[in-house]
Structure formats: structure tokens, C-alpha cells
Scaffold this motif. Structure first.
Motif, PDB file in Angstrom:
ATOM      1  N   PHE A 152     -12.317 114.058  21.490  1.00 35.87           N
ATOM      2  CA  PHE A 152     -12.915 113.158  20.513  1.00 35.87           C
ATOM      3  C   PHE A 152     -12.621 113.545  19.069  1.00 35.87           C
ATOM      4  N   THR A 153     -12.398 114.822  18.796  1.00 34.47           N
ATOM      5  CA  THR A 153     -12.251 115.234  17.408  1.00 34.47           C
ATOM      6  C   THR A 153     -10.846 115.715  17.043  1.00 34.47           C
ATOM      7  N   VAL A 154      -9.981 115.884  18.030  1.00 34.19           N
ATOM      8  CA  VAL A 154      -8.593 116.281  17.744  1.00 34.19           C
ATOM      9  C   VAL A 154      -7.618 115.248  18.293  1.00 34.19           C
ATOM     10  N   VAL A 155      -7.677 115.014  19.595  1.00 36.31           N
ATOM     11  CA  VAL A 155      -6.716 114.117  20.235  1.00 36.31           C
ATOM     12  C   VAL A 155      -6.907 112.672  19.781  1.00 36.31           C
ATOM     13  N   PHE A 156      -8.150 112.184  19.777  1.00 30.85           N
ATOM     14  CA  PHE A 156      -8.391 110.779  19.445  1.00 30.85           C
ATOM     15  C   PHE A 156      -7.971 110.426  18.016  1.00 30.85           C
ATOM     16  N   PRO A 157      -8.431 111.156  16.978  1.00 35.91           N
ATOM     17  CA  PRO A 157      -7.966 110.815  15.621  1.00 35.91           C
ATOM     18  C   PRO A 157      -6.477 111.029  15.436  1.00 35.91           C
ATOM     19  N   ALA A 158      -5.915 112.054  16.099  1.00 33.16           N
ATOM     20  CA  ALA A 158      -4.469 112.286  16.005  1.00 33.16           C
ATOM     21  C   ALA A 158      -3.697 111.129  16.643  1.00 33.16           C
ATOM     22  N   ALA A 159      -4.197 110.627  17.783  1.00 35.28           N
ATOM     23  CA  ALA A 159      -3.542 109.502  18.445  1.00 35.28           C
ATOM     24  C   ALA A 159      -3.634 108.239  17.591  1.00 35.28           C
ATOM     25  N   TRP A 160      -4.796 108.032  16.966  1.00 33.79           N
ATOM     26  CA  TRP A 160      -4.954 106.864  16.089  1.00 33.79           C
ATOM     27  C   TRP A 160      -3.988 106.941  14.908  1.00 33.79           C
ATOM     28  N   TYR A 161      -3.917 108.102  14.306  1.00 31.73           N
ATOM     29  CA  TYR A 161      -3.034 108.304  13.156  1.00 31.73           C
ATOM     30  C   TYR A 161      -1.574 108.133  13.567  1.00 31.73           C
ATOM     31  N   LEU A 162      -1.225 108.684  14.722  1.00 31.21           N
ATOM     32  CA  LEU A 162       0.146 108.577  15.232  1.00 31.21           C
ATOM     33  C   LEU A 162       0.495 107.120  15.519  1.00 31.21           C
ATOM     34  N   PHE A 163      -0.453 106.383  16.093  1.00 36.80           N
ATOM     35  CA  PHE A 163      -0.217 104.980  16.412  1.00 36.80           C
ATOM     36  C   PHE A 163       0.036 104.160  15.153  1.00 36.80           C
ATOM     37  N   ILE A 164      -0.774 104.386  14.127  1.00 32.51           N
ATOM     38  CA  ILE A 164      -0.615 103.657  12.869  1.00 32.51           C
ATOM     39  C   ILE A 164       0.728 103.978  12.218  1.00 32.51           C
TER      40      ILE A 164
ATOM     41  N   ALA B 296      -8.217 108.848   9.391  1.00 33.05           N
ATOM     42  CA  ALA B 296      -8.039 109.661  10.596  1.00 33.05           C
ATOM     43  C   ALA B 296      -8.855 110.948  10.511  1.00 33.05           C
ATOM     44  N   ALA B 297      -8.845 111.580   9.339  1.00 32.40           N
ATOM     45  CA  ALA B 297      -9.586 112.833   9.166  1.00 32.40           C
ATOM     46  C   ALA B 297     -11.091 112.612   9.285  1.00 32.40           C
ATOM     47  N   ILE B 298     -11.576 111.505   8.752  1.00 35.28           N
ATOM     48  CA  ILE B 298     -13.011 111.209   8.826  1.00 35.28           C
ATOM     49  C   ILE B 298     -13.438 110.980  10.272  1.00 35.28           C
ATOM     50  N   ILE B 299     -12.583 110.312  11.056  1.00 34.98           N
ATOM     51  CA  ILE B 299     -12.894 110.101  12.471  1.00 34.98           C
ATOM     52  C   ILE B 299     -13.068 111.448  13.174  1.00 34.98           C
ATOM     53  N   GLY B 300     -12.135 112.373  12.937  1.00 36.26           N
ATOM     54  CA  GLY B 300     -12.198 113.679  13.584  1.00 36.26           C
ATOM     55  C   GLY B 300     -13.326 114.548  13.069  1.00 36.26           C
ATOM     56  N   ILE B 301     -13.451 114.645  11.756  1.00 29.51           N
ATOM     57  CA  ILE B 301     -14.482 115.493  11.157  1.00 29.51           C
ATOM     58  C   ILE B 301     -15.871 114.958  11.464  1.00 29.51           C
ATOM     59  N   GLY B 302     -16.032 113.634  11.421  1.00 32.16           N
ATOM     60  CA  GLY B 302     -17.331 113.050  11.740  1.00 32.16           C
ATOM     61  C   GLY B 302     -17.739 113.339  13.176  1.00 32.16           C
ATOM     62  N   GLY B 303     -16.800 113.183  14.117  1.00 35.97           N
ATOM     63  CA  GLY B 303     -17.103 113.470  15.511  1.00 35.97           C
ATOM     64  C   GLY B 303     -17.425 114.932  15.754  1.00 35.97           C
ATOM     65  N   ASN B 304     -16.698 115.821  15.084  1.00 36.93           N
ATOM     66  CA  ASN B 304     -16.934 117.252  15.255  1.00 36.93           C
ATOM     67  C   ASN B 304     -18.244 117.692  14.626  1.00 36.93           C
ATOM     68  N   SER B 305     -18.466 117.325  13.364  1.00 37.98           N
ATOM     69  CA  SER B 305     -19.594 117.857  12.610  1.00 37.98           C
ATOM     70  C   SER B 305     -20.931 117.245  13.021  1.00 37.98           C
TER      71      SER B 305
ATOM     72  N   SER C 218     -18.325 107.544  10.941  1.00 35.46           N
ATOM     73  CA  SER C 218     -17.004 107.061  10.520  1.00 35.46           C
ATOM     74  C   SER C 218     -17.108 105.767   9.717  1.00 35.46           C
ATOM     75  N   LEU C 219     -17.944 104.837  10.169  1.00 38.75           N
ATOM     76  CA  LEU C 219     -18.078 103.551   9.489  1.00 38.75           C
ATOM     77  C   LEU C 219     -18.646 103.712   8.087  1.00 38.75           C
ATOM     78  N   LEU C 220     -19.593 104.635   7.944  1.00 39.05           N
ATOM     79  CA  LEU C 220     -20.219 104.817   6.637  1.00 39.05           C
ATOM     80  C   LEU C 220     -19.316 105.558   5.663  1.00 39.05           C
ATOM     81  N   MET C 221     -18.367 106.342   6.178  1.00 36.10           N
ATOM     82  CA  MET C 221     -17.521 107.156   5.313  1.00 36.10           C
ATOM     83  C   MET C 221     -16.207 106.475   4.951  1.00 36.10           C
ATOM     84  N   ALA C 222     -15.598 105.771   5.888  1.00 37.89           N
ATOM     85  CA  ALA C 222     -14.276 105.179   5.641  1.00 37.89           C
ATOM     86  C   ALA C 222     -14.385 104.018   4.648  1.00 37.89           C
ATOM     87  N   PRO C 223     -13.455 103.925   3.688  1.00 38.19           N
ATOM     88  CA  PRO C 223     -13.489 102.857   2.673  1.00 38.19           C
ATOM     89  C   PRO C 223     -12.958 101.546   3.235  1.00 38.19           C
TER      90      PRO C 223
END
Length: 242
Positions: free
Chosen positions: A19-31, A53-62, A168-173
């Protein structure tokens, strides 16, 4: 030793890895593989995609993974604080250091992906972006720590997806993704301005446009403190009760 064991156990956690490494990395890679056809107008596209992508990962981790870990280990550290010199405040400090290292790992993985696709502009603005993201990660970690103190493991597991998506929704612009305006987007952006994540991109955007960053940076610091201080005080109060 405790910090090293925490890091070792976290990297063995499949939830953290997915959820915090593979998923945001896959999203970023896809884009990135979709190319510039999905690019948004302006030279800040690379910053925006990396930030999201970073907010998705950091939000899930933290918020999610960290709160779950705190919930599962709080009894052990409470007992340790009563039988040794290792107090609960030192426990919190060590956990925040571990979270800083984990969030740095997430940022590094995304940097390597962006570097391979030549989508990472190594500028002062980008270094500032990473610095602000790590501060944002500490802010979210304190919130995750509080969540782990007040909720049980089953509740946190049930709320894992809403907590992660909400952060993620509250942080991403999102206003930067959508052209035009609507009452919903205006209202949602107004809610986002209460939280510091909204101002991270604003700071970078102002720097890229050679505009004054004092206002956006001040808003970032102010919103961080306005939320962080009450949550930290509530966490200390809760620690005294358990």
C-alpha cells in the motif's frame, strides 16, 4: 536497536510494501508511461505527479500502517516504560525517526522511477518539495500515532482504506488536475486549505513562477502547527491514561 528492529519488521510487513511502496510506485509508473498526452498545462507537471504519488505512499504509511503498529505495540512499550528507563516519550521520538526513514524510502523509490523516465528535475525546487513532504510525513505520523492510541486493531483495519484515501484526498491539489470550476471543487478546495498538504504544491508553484513564497510557506507552517499541537497534546494525555 529498537529503531533498527522497527525498520526490519516494517519492511517485512506486506501491508506496508504493497500500500505504501508498490501501489504509489505503480500509479506513478503508469502515469509516466502514458507520456505527455496526460500532462497538464504548465512546466510544473513533473512536480505535481511526483507530489501526488508521494502523498499516496506517505499518507498510507504514516496514517494507516503506523497507527496499526502503534495499536499493536502500545501495551508492550507501556510495560517497558514501567520496568525500565525507556519512557513513552522516547518511544514516540524513536517511532517518528523510524517513520522519517520509511517516508524517505518511499520518496527515494519514486525518485528512482522518475529518474529512469527522465521526469525528475533535480532543482532547488524539487529538493524543497522532498523536504516539505518529509515534514508532512512527520505531521501525518503524529496523527497516526494518536489514531493508534485511541482505536483498537480491528477498527483501524476496517478504516484502513478510508483513512488512507482521506489523507490523500485532503493533501493532493486536485484543483490543479481539473480545468474549469464548480461549486463542489470550490468547496472541496476550501476544505483542503485547512490542511498543510494543500500548500506544499503552492510553495513549489510560486518558486517556479518566481513569485513570493512567504504567504504559501507561512500557511503551510501555520496549518501544520494548528493541527499538530492539539493532536500532540491529546496524544500525551492519552499516554498518561493507558
Amino acid at each position: 536497536m529498537i529503531k533498527w528492529l522497527d525498520l526490519k519488521n516494517t519492511f517485512r510487513n506486506r501491508r506496508f510494501l504493497f500500500f505504501t511502496v508498490v501501489f504509489p510506485a505503480a500509479w506513478y509508473l503508469f502515469i509516466l508511461t502514458m507520456g505527455q498526452d496526460v500532462a497538464f498545462a504548465g512546466k510544473s507537471t513533473n512536480y505535481l505527479l511526483y507530489l501526488t504519488a508521494a502523498i499516496i505512499g506517505i499518507g498510507g504509511n504514516s496514517v494507516v500502517t503506523f497507527s496499526k503498529k502503534i495499536c499493536e505495540t502500545r501495551g508492550f512499550f507501556q510495560l517497558q516504560s514501567k520496568t525500565s528507563h525507556y519512557g513513552l516519550r522516547q518511544w514516540l521520538a524513536d517511532q517518528l525517526i523510524v517513520e522519517l526513514l520509511l517516508n524517505s524510502t518511499i520518496c527515494f523509490v519514486l525518485v528512482m522511477i522518475g529518474f529512469c523516465y527522465q521526469a525528475i528535475p533535480f532543482t532547488m525546487e524539487f529538493l524543497l518539495l522532498i523536504f516539505l513532504l518529509l515534514i508532512l510525513g512527520l505531521y501525518l505520523s503524529v496523527i497516526g500515532f494518536f489514531v493508534g492510541l485511541i482505536l483498537d486493531g480491528q477498527t483501524i483495519s476496517a478504516l484502513a482504506m478510508p483513512l488512507s484515501m482521506g489523507a490523500s484526498l485532503l493533501m493532493a491539489p486536485w484543483a490543479s488536475f481539473v480545468h474549469g470550476s464548480s461549486w463542489f471543487l470550490t468547496a472541496f478546495t476550501a476544505i483542503q486549505k485547512i490542511f498543510p498538504g494543500y500548500y506544499v504544491y503552492q510553495v513549489i508553484q510560486n518558486m517556479l513562477n518566481r513569485q513570493d513564497v512567504f504567504q504559501s510557506l507561512s500557511c503551510f507552517v501555520l496549518t501544520t502547527l494548528l493541527i499538530l499541537i492539539p493532536v500532540a497534546l491529546l496524544s500525551v494525555r492519552r499516554l498518561k491514561q493507558i
